[in-house]
Design an enzyme around this catalytic site. Structure first.
Site, PDB file in Angstrom:
ATOM      1  N   CYS A   1      47.021  -4.026  34.995  1.00  0.00           N
ATOM      2  CA  CYS A   1      47.139  -2.691  34.414  1.00  0.00           C
ATOM      3  C   CYS A   1      45.745  -2.088  34.181  1.00  0.00           C
ATOM      4  CB  CYS A   1      47.895  -2.788  33.089  1.00  0.00           C
ATOM      5  SG  CYS A   1      47.933  -1.246  32.143  1.00  0.00           S
TER       6      CYS A   1
ATOM      7  N   CYS B   1      45.117  -1.717  30.138  1.00  0.00           N
ATOM      8  CA  CYS B   1      44.917  -2.841  29.212  1.00  0.00           C
ATOM      9  C   CYS B   1      44.703  -4.186  29.893  1.00  0.00           C
ATOM     10  CB  CYS B   1      46.107  -2.942  28.247  1.00  0.00           C
ATOM     11  SG  CYS B   1      47.597  -3.641  29.002  1.00  0.00           S
TER      12      CYS B   1
ATOM     13  N   CYS C   1      51.051  -2.946  27.546  1.00  0.00           N
ATOM     14  CA  CYS C   1      50.989  -1.692  26.793  1.00  0.00           C
ATOM     15  C   CYS C   1      52.139  -0.741  27.107  1.00  0.00           C
ATOM     16  CB  CYS C   1      49.658  -0.988  27.056  1.00  0.00           C
ATOM     17  SG  CYS C   1      49.461  -0.396  28.765  1.00  0.00           S
TER      18      CYS C   1
ATOM     19  N   LEU D   1      84.421  -5.616  49.813  1.00  0.00           N
ATOM     20  CA  LEU D   1      84.701  -6.514  50.931  1.00  0.00           C
ATOM     21  C   LEU D   1      84.603  -7.951  50.418  1.00  0.00           C
ATOM     22  CD1 LEU D   1      82.679  -4.699  53.739  1.00  0.00           C
ATOM     23  CD2 LEU D   1      85.158  -5.016  53.691  1.00  0.00           C
TER      24      LEU D   1
ATOM     25  N   GLY E   1      81.912  -1.653  45.419  1.00  0.00           N
ATOM     26  CA  GLY E   1      80.882  -2.464  46.080  1.00  0.00           C
ATOM     27  C   GLY E   1      80.238  -3.510  45.206  1.00  0.00           C
ATOM     28  N   SER E   2      81.016  -4.167  44.346  1.00  0.00           N
ATOM     29  CA  SER E   2      80.462  -5.239  43.521  1.00  0.00           C
ATOM     30  C   SER E   2      81.410  -6.425  43.483  1.00  0.00           C
ATOM     31  CB  SER E   2      80.203  -4.759  42.094  1.00  0.00           C
ATOM     32  OG  SER E   2      79.736  -5.843  41.295  1.00  0.00           O
TER      33      SER E   2
ATOM     34  N   ASN F   1      72.694  -1.263  40.858  1.00  0.00           N
ATOM     35  CA  ASN F   1      71.630  -1.112  41.860  1.00  0.00           C
ATOM     36  C   ASN F   1      70.382  -0.498  41.235  1.00  0.00           C
ATOM     37  OD1 ASN F   1      73.550  -2.052  43.655  1.00  0.00           O
ATOM     38  ND2 ASN F   1      74.155  -0.004  44.318  1.00  0.00           N
TER      39      ASN F   1
ATOM     40  N   HIS G   1      70.431  -2.048  35.592  1.00  0.00           N
ATOM     41  CA  HIS G   1      69.368  -3.030  35.844  1.00  0.00           C
ATOM     42  C   HIS G   1      68.000  -2.387  36.066  1.00  0.00           C
ATOM     43  CE1 HIS G   1      72.752  -5.951  37.263  1.00  0.00           C
ATOM     44  NE2 HIS G   1      72.603  -5.944  35.960  1.00  0.00           N
TER      45      HIS G   1
END
Length: 267
Positions: free
Chosen positions: A175, A178, A128, A242, A215-216, A100, A117
């Site tokens: 940005c 840059c 940059c 689940l 939960g995955s 998550n 992640h």
């Protein structure tokens, strides 16, 4: 509902390697991507290739994110996050690795967390590498697109919103430093998890005496790889989820219940 086998599994291991996914955060109001069969519930998320390749994709992404962030940015930890923080406080969590990007484990008090992640609360320049808080970028988006503040849409996973309209007039700021392309500091679909992040998680898995998946569905390889490694090492593996997971045949124990209910005994 109580799950004595899960309680026994957790009680009998002192160094758990915990991997969490979207099911851990659904009770905090953040939708997940997949149904109980492991298949997509909705259109697949934007890929890094599309995000980098088309200005229109970036306009659509950031417009939907501007709407979705208002609630996502205020999400609070639920009982599952608090239960896993309690497990760490008891000294029985070798490492928590989460797929998550919501930082709710940290908000609940967990400190030994690897954000596999990345994190959605930071925006990074691809030119940059400068970073800024996502909340600050929200103000920038609003300043350039005030008319969009009146819009609302249903929440979608990871701070997205189910908004569909003409995005061609939406202004995406570049940005300040840059002029580069700004991207949330997360791993998009089609992008690889940084090697050093994977290596750090592997080091902790080598110190663990069991693995707990919370939960995955493990349909994404970046998380599934750790279950395969654990199985190769002969570690017992329990999962709370689940519906089916990609690793069902590798599991020592499986509990089909909500994460919050299954882990409530830790609180």
């Amino acid at each position: 509902m109580q799950h004595p086998a899960l309680e026994d599994f957790i009680a009998s291991h002192q160094r758990l390697f915990v991997l969490t996914g979207a099911g851990c955060s659904t009770n905090s109001g953040i939708p997940d991507y997949r149904g109980s069969d492991g298949n997509w519930k909705r259109t697949r998320p934007v890929t890094i290739q599309a995000f980098l390749g088309e200005a229109g994709t970036r306009q659509r992404y950031w417009a939907r994110s501007m709407v979705g962030w208002r609630r996502f940015g205020r999400a609070a930890p639920n009982g599952a996050h608090c239960a896993l923080a309690k497990l760490e406080a008891q000294g029985r969590c070798e490492q928590l690795v989460t797929q998550n990007v919501d930082r709710l484990h940290q908000a609940a008090g967990s400190q030994r967390v690897i954000d596999l992640h990345g994190r959605l609360d930071v925006v990074r320049c691809l030119g940059c590498a400068a970073t800024m808080p996502r909340e600050q970028f929200q103000h920038e988006l609003a300043r350039h697109n005030p008319a969009w503040l009146a819009l609302d849409a249903a929440d979608a996973p990871d701070g997205d919103a189910d908004l569909e309209q003409d995005f061609s007039a939406f202004v995406v700021p570049a940005c300040d430093a840059c002029g580069g392309v700004l991207k949330p500091d997360v791993v998009f679909f089609g992008e690889n998890v940084p090697r050093e992040v994977v290596a750090s998680a592997q080091d902790h898995l080598a110190q663990a005496d069991a693995m707990l998946v919370v939960g995955s569905s493990l349909m994404v390889y970046s998380g599934f790889r750790f279950v395969r490694m654990a199985a190769e090492r002969g570690l017992p593996i329990a999962a709370v989820n689940l519906g089916r997971t990609r690793a069902d045949e590798l599991l020592t124990l499986k509990v089909e219940d909500s994460c919050e209910t299954a882990l409530a005994f830790l609180l």
